[in-house]
Design a protein around this motif. Sequence first.
Motif, PDB file in Angstrom:
ATOM      1  N   GLY A   1      53.961  63.552  46.664  1.00  0.00           N
ATOM      2  CA  GLY A   1      53.197  64.787  46.837  1.00  0.00           C
ATOM      3  C   GLY A   1      54.058  65.944  47.289  1.00  0.00           C
ATOM      4  N   LEU A   2      54.956  65.675  48.228  1.00  0.00           N
ATOM      5  CA  LEU A   2      55.852  66.733  48.710  1.00  0.00           C
ATOM      6  C   LEU A   2      56.841  67.153  47.633  1.00  0.00           C
ATOM      7  CD1 LEU A   2      56.533  65.384  52.314  1.00  0.00           C
ATOM      8  CD2 LEU A   2      55.076  67.320  51.668  1.00  0.00           C
ATOM      9  N   GLU A   3      57.305  66.197  46.856  1.00  0.00           N
ATOM     10  CA  GLU A   3      58.221  66.528  45.754  1.00  0.00           C
ATOM     11  C   GLU A   3      57.559  67.476  44.764  1.00  0.00           C
ATOM     12  OE1 GLU A   3      60.234  64.199  41.970  1.00  0.00           O
ATOM     13  OE2 GLU A   3      59.894  63.093  43.832  1.00  0.00           O
ATOM     14  N   GLU A   4      56.283  67.233  44.478  1.00  0.00           N
ATOM     15  CA  GLU A   4      55.556  68.127  43.572  1.00  0.00           C
ATOM     16  C   GLU A   4      55.379  69.514  44.187  1.00  0.00           C
ATOM     17  OE1 GLU A   4      52.868  64.751  41.237  1.00  0.00           O
ATOM     18  OE2 GLU A   4      51.990  65.898  42.897  1.00  0.00           O
TER      19      GLU A   4
ATOM     20  N   ALA B   1      39.090  57.767  56.621  1.00  0.00           N
ATOM     21  CA  ALA B   1      40.095  56.734  56.348  1.00  0.00           C
ATOM     22  C   ALA B   1      41.414  57.413  56.011  1.00  0.00           C
ATOM     23  CB  ALA B   1      39.659  55.828  55.197  1.00  0.00           C
ATOM     24  N   GLY B   2      42.502  56.793  56.430  1.00  0.00           N
ATOM     25  CA  GLY B   2      43.823  57.325  56.097  1.00  0.00           C
ATOM     26  C   GLY B   2      44.364  58.333  57.083  1.00  0.00           C
ATOM     27  N   LEU B   3      43.906  58.288  58.322  1.00  0.00           N
ATOM     28  CA  LEU B   3      44.374  59.261  59.313  1.00  0.00           C
ATOM     29  C   LEU B   3      45.881  59.194  59.523  1.00  0.00           C
ATOM     30  CD1 LEU B   3      41.474  58.900  61.886  1.00  0.00           C
ATOM     31  CD2 LEU B   3      42.079  61.019  60.693  1.00  0.00           C
ATOM     32  N   GLU B   4      46.444  58.016  59.396  1.00  0.00           N
ATOM     33  CA  GLU B   4      47.888  57.894  59.588  1.00  0.00           C
ATOM     34  C   GLU B   4      48.677  58.654  58.532  1.00  0.00           C
ATOM     35  OE1 GLU B   4      49.151  53.810  61.668  1.00  0.00           O
ATOM     36  OE2 GLU B   4      47.918  53.516  59.882  1.00  0.00           O
ATOM     37  N   THR B   5      48.087  58.875  57.360  1.00  0.00           N
ATOM     38  CA  THR B   5      48.811  59.636  56.339  1.00  0.00           C
ATOM     39  C   THR B   5      49.079  61.059  56.801  1.00  0.00           C
ATOM     40  OG1 THR B   5      46.792  60.311  55.140  1.00  0.00           O
ATOM     41  CG2 THR B   5      47.842  58.239  54.463  1.00  0.00           C
TER      42      THR B   5
ATOM     43  N   ALA C   1      56.436  74.588  58.724  1.00  0.00           N
ATOM     44  CA  ALA C   1      56.471  73.174  58.357  1.00  0.00           C
ATOM     45  C   ALA C   1      55.058  72.600  58.246  1.00  0.00           C
ATOM     46  CB  ALA C   1      57.288  72.385  59.376  1.00  0.00           C
ATOM     47  N   ILE C   2      54.212  72.943  59.192  1.00  0.00           N
ATOM     48  CA  ILE C   2      52.834  72.445  59.171  1.00  0.00           C
ATOM     49  C   ILE C   2      52.104  72.936  57.931  1.00  0.00           C
ATOM     50  CG2 ILE C   2      50.586  72.590  60.324  1.00  0.00           C
ATOM     51  CD1 ILE C   2      52.126  72.629  62.992  1.00  0.00           C
ATOM     52  N   LEU C   3      52.230  74.220  57.629  1.00  0.00           N
ATOM     53  CA  LEU C   3      51.543  74.777  56.458  1.00  0.00           C
ATOM     54  C   LEU C   3      52.083  74.196  55.158  1.00  0.00           C
ATOM     55  CD1 LEU C   3      51.250  78.510  57.585  1.00  0.00           C
ATOM     56  CD2 LEU C   3      49.471  76.735  57.624  1.00  0.00           C
ATOM     57  N   SER C   4      53.365  73.882  55.131  1.00  0.00           N
ATOM     58  CA  SER C   4      53.956  73.293  53.926  1.00  0.00           C
ATOM     59  C   SER C   4      53.484  71.860  53.700  1.00  0.00           C
ATOM     60  CB  SER C   4      55.483  73.322  54.020  1.00  0.00           C
ATOM     61  OG  SER C   4      55.964  74.652  54.055  1.00  0.00           O
ATOM     62  N   ALA C   5      53.170  71.158  54.787  1.00  0.00           N
ATOM     63  CA  ALA C   5      52.732  69.760  54.685  1.00  0.00           C
ATOM     64  C   ALA C   5      51.223  69.623  54.525  1.00  0.00           C
ATOM     65  CB  ALA C   5      53.178  68.999  55.935  1.00  0.00           C
TER      66      ALA C   5
ATOM     67  N   THR D   1      49.488  68.125  51.025  1.00  0.00           N
ATOM     68  CA  THR D   1      49.752  66.714  50.754  1.00  0.00           C
ATOM     69  C   THR D   1      48.989  65.829  51.729  1.00  0.00           C
ATOM     70  OG1 THR D   1      51.922  67.078  49.758  1.00  0.00           O
ATOM     71  CG2 THR D   1      51.532  64.930  50.740  1.00  0.00           C
ATOM     72  N   ALA D   2      49.000  66.197  53.007  1.00  0.00           N
ATOM     73  CA  ALA D   2      48.287  65.408  54.017  1.00  0.00           C
ATOM     74  C   ALA D   2      46.791  65.372  53.736  1.00  0.00           C
ATOM     75  CB  ALA D   2      48.550  65.982  55.408  1.00  0.00           C
ATOM     76  N   LEU D   3      46.213  66.528  53.434  1.00  0.00           N
ATOM     77  CA  LEU D   3      44.769  66.580  53.197  1.00  0.00           C
ATOM     78  C   LEU D   3      44.381  65.899  51.889  1.00  0.00           C
ATOM     79  CD1 LEU D   3      43.804  70.172  54.423  1.00  0.00           C
ATOM     80  CD2 LEU D   3      43.481  67.980  55.601  1.00  0.00           C
ATOM     81  N   ASN D   4      45.231  65.984  50.878  1.00  0.00           N
ATOM     82  CA  ASN D   4      44.916  65.307  49.620  1.00  0.00           C
ATOM     83  C   ASN D   4      44.710  63.811  49.835  1.00  0.00           C
ATOM     84  OD1 ASN D   4      45.004  67.626  48.085  1.00  0.00           O
ATOM     85  ND2 ASN D   4      47.031  67.236  47.228  1.00  0.00           N
ATOM     86  N   LEU D   5      45.607  63.198  50.590  1.00  0.00           N
ATOM     87  CA  LEU D   5      45.516  61.763  50.820  1.00  0.00           C
ATOM     88  C   LEU D   5      44.352  61.416  51.745  1.00  0.00           C
ATOM     89  CD1 LEU D   5      49.316  60.947  51.191  1.00  0.00           C
ATOM     90  CD2 LEU D   5      47.872  60.662  49.164  1.00  0.00           C
TER      91      LEU D   5
END
Length: 285
Positions: free
Chosen positions: A17-20, A53-57, A96-100, A103-107
């Motif tokens: 996701g980050l690569e994209e 579900a998936g909070l660790e992501t 950094a937070i805004l860039s991530a 991807t975090a929310l998608n998962l």
Amino acid sequence: MNAPLNFDAALRLIRLGLEEDFAHGPDATSEATVDAAAMLTAHVVPRQPGVVAGLETVVWTMHEVSPAIDVTVHASDGDRVAPGDRLVTIQGPARAILSAERTALNLLTYASGIATLTHEWTQELAGTKAKVRDSRKTLPGYRDLAKYAVRCGGGVNHRMSLGDAVLIKDNHVASVGSVVEAYRRTTAAFPELPTEVEVDDLAQLEEVLAFSPDLVMLDNFGVEGTREAVDKRDAMSPGTKLESSGGLTLDVARAYAETGVDFLAVGALTHSVTILDIGLDADPN
């Protein structure tokens, strides 16, 4: 929930996701609007009720982008959540937070959507012995996360891959001429694996029950046919479990469950995902 979320499998998705997201350079909008030294506190908050579900992501995604991001998780996978609940608090470099974020929310929203739908099925089946099960109808790379989310919602997993269980379906039967011959060959070749056999009618079911298989899948049986199948199972091979499969929907779930089957196979849990709407809300400056 049994097995936890597999870190390595999740990390592959996070990195993809980050690569994209960074395929054409850095986060241009954040670099243009946010000072390099700016810090941010934000909260992951659901916009609608559901099962998370998936909070660790979220944690793993943020740390993959920057180890300087501090993440505090306030909920647990499998929790029922309401709009406005603070699930996660994130503090650290704003860019950094805004860039991530995406991807975090998608998962997280994907996994939580699966868990929420699965929970609806488990609620519909409450009071019966039937459990809702998933299938291998998952997108490449997402299987572990999707099946983990099913467990978070109270469902149970079917096989994870082609090699951890035998599932004899119509094309296997066609290749050897009969369901009995397919069963004989697979149990001889892989006696250590649990074996499930798909049947299309009651006559085929009787053939298979003579061998007392672990599990029989009733493919596209109606409710009355399923009830007859349960009676035959109880009479011929009470140790065999039965699984209803084929276009099952919530409005008929309880009718099938009350026949006495053990599982309802629902591919839609993972192949027709509606995300749970969850967002990232920044604290005002």
